[in-house]
Design a protein around this motif. Sequence first.
Motif, PDB file in Angstrom:
ATOM      1  N   ARG A 285       0.822  -1.204   0.000  1.00 16.22           N
ATOM      2  CA  ARG A 285       0.000   0.000   0.000  1.00 16.22           C
ATOM      3  C   ARG A 285       0.863   1.263   0.000  1.00 16.22           C
ATOM      4  O   ARG A 285       2.046   1.222   0.341  1.00 16.22           O
ATOM      5  CB  ARG A 285      -0.944   0.005   1.198  1.00 16.22           C
ATOM      6  CG  ARG A 285      -1.973  -1.121   1.123  1.00 16.22           C
ATOM      7  CD  ARG A 285      -3.066  -0.977   2.144  1.00 16.22           C
ATOM      8  NE  ARG A 285      -4.152  -1.914   1.887  1.00 16.22           N
ATOM      9  CZ  ARG A 285      -5.424  -1.665   2.130  1.00 16.22           C
ATOM     10  NH1 ARG A 285      -5.779  -0.508   2.649  1.00 16.22           N
ATOM     11  NH2 ARG A 285      -6.352  -2.560   1.856  1.00 16.22           N
ATOM     12  N   VAL A 286       0.209   2.380  -0.395  1.00 16.79           N
ATOM     13  CA  VAL A 286       0.886   3.678  -0.409  1.00 16.79           C
ATOM     14  C   VAL A 286       0.131   4.626   0.508  1.00 16.79           C
ATOM     15  O   VAL A 286      -1.051   4.418   0.811  1.00 16.79           O
ATOM     16  CB  VAL A 286       0.946   4.259  -1.836  1.00 16.79           C
ATOM     17  CG1 VAL A 286       1.727   3.331  -2.761  1.00 16.79           C
ATOM     18  CG2 VAL A 286      -0.456   4.513  -2.385  1.00 16.79           C
ATOM     19  N   ASN A 287       0.812   5.666   0.941  1.00 18.41           N
ATOM     20  CA  ASN A 287       0.170   6.669   1.788  1.00 18.41           C
ATOM     21  C   ASN A 287      -0.763   7.533   0.939  1.00 18.41           C
ATOM     22  O   ASN A 287      -0.316   8.329   0.118  1.00 18.41           O
ATOM     23  CB  ASN A 287       1.217   7.569   2.449  1.00 18.41           C
ATOM     24  CG  ASN A 287       2.025   6.836   3.502  1.00 18.41           C
ATOM     25  OD1 ASN A 287       1.626   5.770   3.968  1.00 18.41           O
ATOM     26  ND2 ASN A 287       3.157   7.394   3.867  1.00 18.41           N
ATOM     27  N   ALA A 288      -2.056   7.363   1.113  1.00 16.41           N
ATOM     28  CA  ALA A 288      -3.050   8.142   0.369  1.00 16.41           C
ATOM     29  C   ALA A 288      -4.425   7.856   0.948  1.00 16.41           C
ATOM     30  O   ALA A 288      -4.639   6.829   1.609  1.00 16.41           O
ATOM     31  CB  ALA A 288      -3.024   7.794  -1.121  1.00 16.41           C
ATOM     32  N   ASN A 289      -5.351   8.763   0.683  1.00 13.42           N
ATOM     33  CA  ASN A 289      -6.726   8.580   1.143  1.00 13.42           C
ATOM     34  C   ASN A 289      -7.547   7.784   0.140  1.00 13.42           C
ATOM     35  O   ASN A 289      -8.630   7.318   0.442  1.00 13.42           O
ATOM     36  CB  ASN A 289      -7.383   9.946   1.376  1.00 13.42           C
ATOM     37  CG  ASN A 289      -8.678   9.839   2.148  1.00 13.42           C
ATOM     38  OD1 ASN A 289      -8.755   9.173   3.181  1.00 13.42           O
ATOM     39  ND2 ASN A 289      -9.720  10.479   1.643  1.00 13.42           N
ATOM     40  N   GLY A 290      -7.017   7.609  -1.089  1.00 13.42           N
ATOM     41  CA  GLY A 290      -7.758   6.884  -2.111  1.00 13.42           C
ATOM     42  C   GLY A 290      -9.046   7.599  -2.466  1.00 13.42           C
ATOM     43  O   GLY A 290      -9.158   8.817  -2.354  1.00 13.42           O
ATOM     44  N   LEU A 291     -10.041   6.837  -2.903  1.00 13.86           N
ATOM     45  CA  LEU A 291     -11.324   7.429  -3.275  1.00 13.86           C
ATOM     46  C   LEU A 291     -12.082   7.930  -2.055  1.00 13.86           C
ATOM     47  O   LEU A 291     -12.973   8.764  -2.182  1.00 13.86           O
ATOM     48  CB  LEU A 291     -12.181   6.405  -4.023  1.00 13.86           C
ATOM     49  CG  LEU A 291     -11.594   5.868  -5.332  1.00 13.86           C
ATOM     50  CD1 LEU A 291     -12.539   4.834  -5.943  1.00 13.86           C
ATOM     51  CD2 LEU A 291     -11.315   6.989  -6.325  1.00 13.86           C
ATOM     52  N   GLY A 292     -11.752   7.398  -0.888  1.00 15.11           N
ATOM     53  CA  GLY A 292     -12.335   7.937   0.334  1.00 15.11           C
ATOM     54  C   GLY A 292     -13.388   7.076   0.999  1.00 15.11           C
ATOM     55  O   GLY A 292     -13.991   7.514   1.981  1.00 15.11           O
ATOM     56  N   PHE A 293     -13.614   5.819   0.513  1.00 16.18           N
ATOM     57  CA  PHE A 293     -14.605   4.987   1.199  1.00 16.18           C
ATOM     58  C   PHE A 293     -14.098   3.587   1.531  1.00 16.18           C
ATOM     59  O   PHE A 293     -14.863   2.720   1.956  1.00 16.18           O
ATOM     60  CB  PHE A 293     -15.910   4.892   0.385  1.00 16.18           C
ATOM     61  CG  PHE A 293     -15.764   4.335  -1.006  1.00 16.18           C
ATOM     62  CD1 PHE A 293     -15.817   2.973  -1.239  1.00 16.18           C
ATOM     63  CD2 PHE A 293     -15.597   5.186  -2.087  1.00 16.18           C
ATOM     64  CE1 PHE A 293     -15.695   2.456  -2.516  1.00 16.18           C
ATOM     65  CE2 PHE A 293     -15.475   4.680  -3.383  1.00 16.18           C
ATOM     66  CZ  PHE A 293     -15.525   3.319  -3.594  1.00 16.18           C
TER      67      PHE A 293
END
Length: 302
Positions: A169-177
Motif C-alpha cells: 500500500r501507499v500513503n493516500a486517502n484513495g477514493l475515500g470509502f
Amino acid sequence: MTELECPGLPASWLNAWLAAVGTTVLVPNLRLSWTESPSPHAVLVCDGDINPVDAVVESWPDSDRIGDMPIAEDWRSCEPTVPNIPLPIFRERASKGRGHKDAWSLSSTYTDMHVDASKPESMIVARSKLAPAAPGSNRTIHFRLARVHGLVGDLRDRVAATLAGEARRVNANGLGFDVTRITALGDASDKRVDPVIEVLAFFGLALFPIRGSGSQRSGAREGVLSFARQRGWNAADDDVPRMTWPAWSSPVAKSGIDALLDAWNPYRLDTWRRMGVHAAWKSVEFIWQGKDQTRGIGSEAL
C-alpha cells in the motif's frame, strides 16, 4: 481461454469487488466470476491465450483519459467542479458530456434528480456515498482519483501484485470509502491504500448510476443526499440504506454483470439460484467519533 484466480480481489471487500467489476469496464472481452470458497475471490477469464494481467495493463487508463473525464475539476471550458456541486455546474457538465465514453464518471457520482432546495440561489445536487466528502487537500472525488492514479508506478508489476494479493500500500486517502485504510483512534499513521484497487474501483462505478425521483426537498444537506437512489442501494430491515453486492459462478462480461445486477434481488432467494449467485454482502458504514468526518464502508455477509 485463459483463466486467472485473483486472491487479491476478495468479494467481501467492497473496493476489491468494485475493482473486479472495473476490469470488465476497461477490458470489453474480459469476463468475471467468483470462486465458491468460504471466502470468494475474483476469477478473470480472457479469450485466447491473453493473460488477464496483460489485458488489464493494455487497457489501463492514461493520465489524458483521467484528465478528460466530465467529472474532472477543470474540464474543457466548463466551470470548475467543487465537492458540493451547484446545479448549474452539474447541468453544464451533463450537457457537454453527452456521448463521452466516460460520461458515467459524472452520473455515477452526482445527480440533479435530488437537490437541496433550502437555498434556491445555490441549489446543490445530490452526491453518491461512493463519492464521499474528504478532508483538506483531498477535495473532489476526481482529484483523489487523479492523485492515486499517479501513485501506481510500475504498472505491470503493480497490477500483477494486486490481483495476487501481494501489493504494498501507499500513503493516500484513495477514493475515500475504503474502510481498510482507516487506522485506530490511537494510531497516528497515515491512511494507506492500494492505488490499483482504487483506480479499478472507480471504473467499477460505471455500472452504478445515481438517480432520484426528480423532486426538490428542503432541509439539511445530509438528509437530502440520503434521499438520492443509487443502483445497488436498498433500505434494509433497519430502514438504513445499504449497498448489496453478489458473487456469482458463471464468467460474464460487463453487459452480463449489468443484466445480473438488474435481475438479482438480495432478499429473494429464487433470484440467487436463477442468477447463479452463491454469496452476497451488505454495506456497513464506519462510525466516526466526535468531529472526525472519516468515511468508510465495510461489509456484512447476507
